[in-house]
Scaffold this active site. Structure first.
Site, PDB file in Angstrom:
ATOM      1  N   ASP A 126       0.780  -1.421   0.047  1.00 56.73           N
ATOM      2  CA  ASP A 126      -0.101   0.148   0.131  1.00 56.73           C
ATOM      3  C   ASP A 126       0.821   1.182   0.010  1.00 56.73           C
ATOM      4  OD1 ASP A 126      -2.257   1.557   0.238  1.00 56.73           O
ATOM      5  OD2 ASP A 126      -1.826   1.756   2.636  1.00 56.73           O
ATOM      6  N   ASP A 149      -0.150   5.019   0.784  1.00 56.39           N
ATOM      7  CA  ASP A 149      -0.648   6.200   1.688  1.00 56.39           C
ATOM      8  C   ASP A 149      -0.444   5.423   3.177  1.00 56.39           C
ATOM      9  OD1 ASP A 149      -1.360   8.191   0.030  1.00 56.39           O
ATOM     10  OD2 ASP A 149      -3.127   7.180  -0.382  1.00 56.39           O
ATOM     11  N   GLY A 165      -7.618   3.802   3.505  1.00 52.93           N
ATOM     12  CA  GLY A 165      -7.575   2.636   2.615  1.00 52.93           C
ATOM     13  C   GLY A 165      -8.894   2.742   1.802  1.00 52.93           C
ATOM     14  N   ILE A 166      -9.820   3.709   1.996  1.00 54.21           N
ATOM     15  CA  ILE A 166     -11.006   3.673   1.195  1.00 54.21           C
ATOM     16  C   ILE A 166     -11.037   4.522   0.368  1.00 54.21           C
ATOM     17  CG2 ILE A 166     -12.305   2.375   3.225  1.00 54.21           C
ATOM     18  CD1 ILE A 166     -13.404   5.021   3.753  1.00 54.21           C
ATOM     19  N   ARG A 194     -11.929   7.734  -2.452  1.00 61.81           N
ATOM     20  CA  ARG A 194     -12.124   9.205  -1.840  1.00 61.81           C
ATOM     21  C   ARG A 194     -13.573   9.650  -1.750  1.00 61.81           C
ATOM     22  NH1 ARG A 194     -10.163  12.585  -6.963  1.00 61.81           N
ATOM     23  NH2 ARG A 194      -8.134  11.491  -6.506  1.00 61.81           N
ATOM     24  N   SER A 208      -5.205   4.885  -4.471  1.00 63.08           N
ATOM     25  CA  SER A 208      -5.157   6.185  -4.757  1.00 63.08           C
ATOM     26  C   SER A 208      -5.087   6.408  -6.367  1.00 63.08           C
ATOM     27  CB  SER A 208      -3.972   6.930  -4.054  1.00 63.08           C
ATOM     28  OG  SER A 208      -3.834   8.142  -4.462  1.00 63.08           O
ATOM     29  N   ASN A 224      -3.791   9.230  -7.125  1.00 63.00           N
ATOM     30  CA  ASN A 224      -2.568  10.243  -7.090  1.00 63.00           C
ATOM     31  C   ASN A 224      -1.265   9.345  -6.857  1.00 63.00           C
ATOM     32  OD1 ASN A 224      -4.022  13.174  -7.037  1.00 63.00           O
ATOM     33  ND2 ASN A 224      -4.863  12.116  -5.319  1.00 63.00           N
ATOM     34  N   ASP A 256      -1.613  -0.385   5.861  1.00 64.61           N
ATOM     35  CA  ASP A 256      -2.007   0.173   7.270  1.00 64.61           C
ATOM     36  C   ASP A 256      -3.506   0.297   7.556  1.00 64.61           C
ATOM     37  OD1 ASP A 256      -2.171   2.108   5.102  1.00 64.61           O
ATOM     38  OD2 ASP A 256      -2.256   3.878   7.026  1.00 64.61           O
TER      39      ASP A 256
HETATM   40  C1  BG6 Z   1      -5.778   5.525  -0.014  1.00 65.48           C
HETATM   41  C2  BG6 Z   1      -5.898   6.190   1.039  1.00 65.48           C
HETATM   42  O1  BG6 Z   1      -4.582   5.033  -0.306  1.00 65.48           O
HETATM   43  O2  BG6 Z   1      -6.346   6.175  -1.256  1.00 65.48           O
HETATM   44  C3  BG6 Z   1      -7.293   6.893   1.383  1.00 65.48           C
HETATM   45  O3  BG6 Z   1      -5.534   5.692   2.307  1.00 65.48           O
HETATM   46  C4  BG6 Z   1      -7.732   7.624   0.139  1.00 65.48           C
HETATM   47  O4  BG6 Z   1      -7.387   7.535   2.434  1.00 65.48           O
HETATM   48  C5  BG6 Z   1      -7.682   6.833  -1.491  1.00 65.48           C
HETATM   49  O5  BG6 Z   1      -9.106   8.164   0.316  1.00 65.48           O
HETATM   50  C6  BG6 Z   1      -7.883   7.622  -2.442  1.00 65.48           C
HETATM   51  O6  BG6 Z   1      -7.053   8.506  -2.719  1.00 65.48           O
HETATM   52  P1  BG6 Z   1      -7.101   9.618  -3.708  1.00 65.48           P
HETATM   53  O7  BG6 Z   1      -5.472  10.088  -3.649  1.00 65.48           O
HETATM   54  O8  BG6 Z   1      -7.409   8.832  -5.145  1.00 65.48           O
HETATM   55  O9  BG6 Z   1      -7.900  10.475  -3.232  1.00 65.48           O
HETATM   56 MG    MG Z   2      -2.799   3.302   3.611  1.00 65.56          MG
END
Ligand code: BG6
Ligand code: MG
Length: 217
Positions: free
Chosen positions: A8, A10, A45-46, A48, A115, A117, A169
């Protein structure tokens, strides 16, 4: 035998979970909604949009789907502003040493992050160069605890789930790794809940779990 390790992003390789929290908190403050650290932890983990539902728990106003999409875009724009300041020094303690060492020991490494991003974060921290494959929020349709992102990462590496360990995490992430049929390593917050097959609080603790593969070193 474990031959691949799926990470993972973030909260494991980079402490971006605090930046997610900051960006959500700023949105909640603007909307006049209380937003606690406990809620922030549940956003780990969940996706956006699922995180936004947690942020809006404290509001009695029924927002439309269009309004929610505007809020999610606002949060993401602020989050990306915060990400722009990331440097290789912002990788989690030990990450810049752990990843090359695991490769030296013969493991294939991949990202398994929900994510969208992830590419930006890997580029800014320089962590991308240690990864053999990247599965992120742009490649999947179902977020953790669904196993899709871990199965996608394993597929990109050409590995079966039984050959993979999943490091996360978030409780949702550890559940996703388990649902994928992988060995799970819970890190940080999830480890406090003893959610994984292994439960660790620092990345260094991974080294004894993953000794050199035969023929390596
Ligand atoms: C996960 C984060 O890795 O990515 C979450 O733990 C987040 O908190 C999810 O909501 C989506 O991320 P992003 O960067 O696409 O908004
Ligand atoms: Mg994480």
């Amino acid at each position: 035998m474990i031959q691949a390790i799926l990470f993972d992003l973030d909260g494991v390789l980079v402490d971006t979970d605090v930046l997610h929290y900051q960006a959500w908190k700023e949105l909640a403050d603007r909307l006049g909604i209380p937003f606690t650290r406990e809620q922030g932890n549940r956003c780990r983990g969940i996706s956006r949009m699922d995180s936004l539902e947690i942020v809006l728990e404290g509001s009695d106003k029924p927002y439309t789907q269009e309004e929610k999409e505007v809020f999610a875009r606002e949060k993401n724009a602020r989050y990306q502003q915060l990400l722009a300041a990331l440097t290789p020094g912002h990788a989690a303690p030990g990450a810049q040493l752990l990843l090359p060492e695991l490769r030296r020991r013969g493991y294939r490494l991949a990202l398994a992050s929900g994510s969208k991003n992830a590419g930006l974060i890997l580029e800014r921290t320089g962590l991308g160069r240690w990864l053999d494959a990247v599965a992120d929020g742009n490649l999947i349709t179902r977020s953790k605890p669904d196993p899709e992102v871990f199965l996608t990462a394993a597929g990109l590496l050409g590995m079966s789930p039984k050959q993979c360990a999943a490091v996360d995490d978030a409780l949702a992430g550890v559940q996703a790794g388990r649902a994928a049929g992988m060995v799970t390593v819970a890190f940080g917050d999830a480890a406090l809940h003893r959610a994984g097959d292994h439960n660790i609080q620092s990345l260094e603790e991974m080294l004894p779990l993953f000794p050199p593969l035969e023929g390596c070193l």
